[in-house]
Design a protein around this motif. Sequence first.
Motif, PDB file in Angstrom:
ATOM      1  N   HIS A   1       0.798  -1.212   0.090  1.00 49.66           N
ATOM      2  CA  HIS A   1       0.008  -0.009  -0.031  1.00 49.66           C
ATOM      3  C   HIS A   1       1.011   1.192  -0.137  1.00 49.66           C
ATOM      4  N   ARG A   2       0.355   2.179  -0.392  1.00 46.35           N
ATOM      5  CA  ARG A   2       0.972   3.663  -0.410  1.00 46.35           C
ATOM      6  C   ARG A   2       0.244   4.481   0.834  1.00 46.35           C
ATOM      7  N   LEU A   3      -0.363   4.225   1.411  1.00 40.70           N
ATOM      8  CA  LEU A   3      -1.236   4.926   2.369  1.00 40.70           C
ATOM      9  C   LEU A   3      -0.164   5.903   3.274  1.00 40.70           C
ATOM     10  N   PHE A   4       0.830   5.579   3.800  1.00 40.21           N
ATOM     11  CA  PHE A   4       1.674   6.067   4.531  1.00 40.21           C
ATOM     12  C   PHE A   4       2.541   6.991   3.591  1.00 40.21           C
ATOM     13  N   ALA A   5       2.948   6.730   2.282  1.00 39.05           N
ATOM     14  CA  ALA A   5       3.529   7.399   1.465  1.00 39.05           C
ATOM     15  C   ALA A   5       2.678   8.799   0.984  1.00 39.05           C
ATOM     16  N   ASP A   6       1.177   8.201   0.460  1.00 39.36           N
ATOM     17  CA  ASP A   6       0.661   9.341   0.181  1.00 39.36           C
ATOM     18  C   ASP A   6      -0.257  10.181   1.196  1.00 39.36           C
ATOM     19  N   PHE A   7      -0.317  10.017   2.324  1.00 38.30           N
ATOM     20  CA  PHE A   7      -0.966  10.685   3.217  1.00 38.30           C
ATOM     21  C   PHE A   7      -0.208  10.539   4.517  1.00 38.30           C
ATOM     22  N   ARG A   8       0.531  11.814   4.808  1.00 43.02           N
ATOM     23  CA  ARG A   8       1.663  11.922   5.835  1.00 43.02           C
ATOM     24  C   ARG A   8       1.158  11.948   7.268  1.00 43.02           C
ATOM     25  N   ARG A   9      -0.300  12.333   7.482  1.00 46.74           N
ATOM     26  CA  ARG A   9      -0.910  12.363   8.707  1.00 46.74           C
ATOM     27  C   ARG A   9      -1.464  11.043   9.153  1.00 46.74           C
ATOM     28  N   ILE A  10      -1.198   9.964   8.615  1.00 44.71           N
ATOM     29  CA  ILE A  10      -1.738   8.730   8.774  1.00 44.71           C
ATOM     30  C   ILE A  10      -0.418   8.155   9.574  1.00 44.71           C
ATOM     31  N   ALA A  11      -0.552   7.565  10.634  1.00 45.81           N
ATOM     32  CA  ALA A  11       0.466   7.296  11.721  1.00 45.81           C
ATOM     33  C   ALA A  11       0.249   5.717  11.787  1.00 45.81           C
ATOM     34  N   ARG A  12      -0.833   4.838  11.600  1.00 42.39           N
ATOM     35  CA  ARG A  12      -1.182   3.562  11.909  1.00 42.39           C
ATOM     36  C   ARG A  12      -2.304   3.166  11.290  1.00 42.39           C
ATOM     37  N   ILE A  13      -2.265   1.804  10.553  1.00 40.26           N
ATOM     38  CA  ILE A  13      -3.233   1.046  10.031  1.00 40.26           C
ATOM     39  C   ILE A  13      -3.488   0.028  10.763  1.00 40.26           C
ATOM     40  N   ASP A  14      -5.089  -0.075  11.263  1.00 44.26           N
ATOM     41  CA  ASP A  14      -5.512  -1.071  11.937  1.00 44.26           C
ATOM     42  C   ASP A  14      -5.807  -1.936  10.695  1.00 44.26           C
ATOM     43  N   ALA A  15      -5.341  -3.321  10.711  1.00 48.49           N
ATOM     44  CA  ALA A  15      -5.897  -4.047   9.396  1.00 48.49           C
ATOM     45  C   ALA A  15      -6.526  -5.338   9.989  1.00 48.49           C
TER      46      ALA A  15
END
Length: 172
Positions: free
Chosen positions: A134-148
Amino acid sequence: MPRAALLLTLILPCALLPAQAAPGAHQHGVVTLEVAIDGAELSLGLRAPLDDLIGFERAPRTAAERQAAAELLRSLRAPGALFEPSAAAGCTLAAATVQAPVLEGGAAGADHAELVADYRYQCAQPQALRGLKHRLFADFRRIARIDAAVAGPRGQALHKLKRPADTLSWPQ
């Protein structure tokens, strides 16, 4: 309804409840990702605070904010490389649904507006699905954690990904 999707609908939301402060509330910096594998179908459900994606949780007020909101919705509706299932699985995006009523002229509602996106992939070799980049951290700098939460033929699992982890893996 496919078995894995039904499982996610009934069981996994309860497993994610501790991450939620109260119904309708969310924690800034944390997004949830639900992954269901059922036969040749890979389903992804993303829920994120708008602040983590665009920097505000209200209706856009300026022309620049309206443009940023339109670009965000457009990019998430055609996710491209945002999610990359295992290449050997031969998955192609079959459907994408993105909802963010406050950005689309809907009522503001609560103080904590979210975006909800659902993606469905068809996989030619689903047995080769080993994970998801995924590119969530790369594209959205405010995301610190993903609960999957992952549900598939080998069972269920919960994962917490922190920056800079760009891959969610599951057992095969």
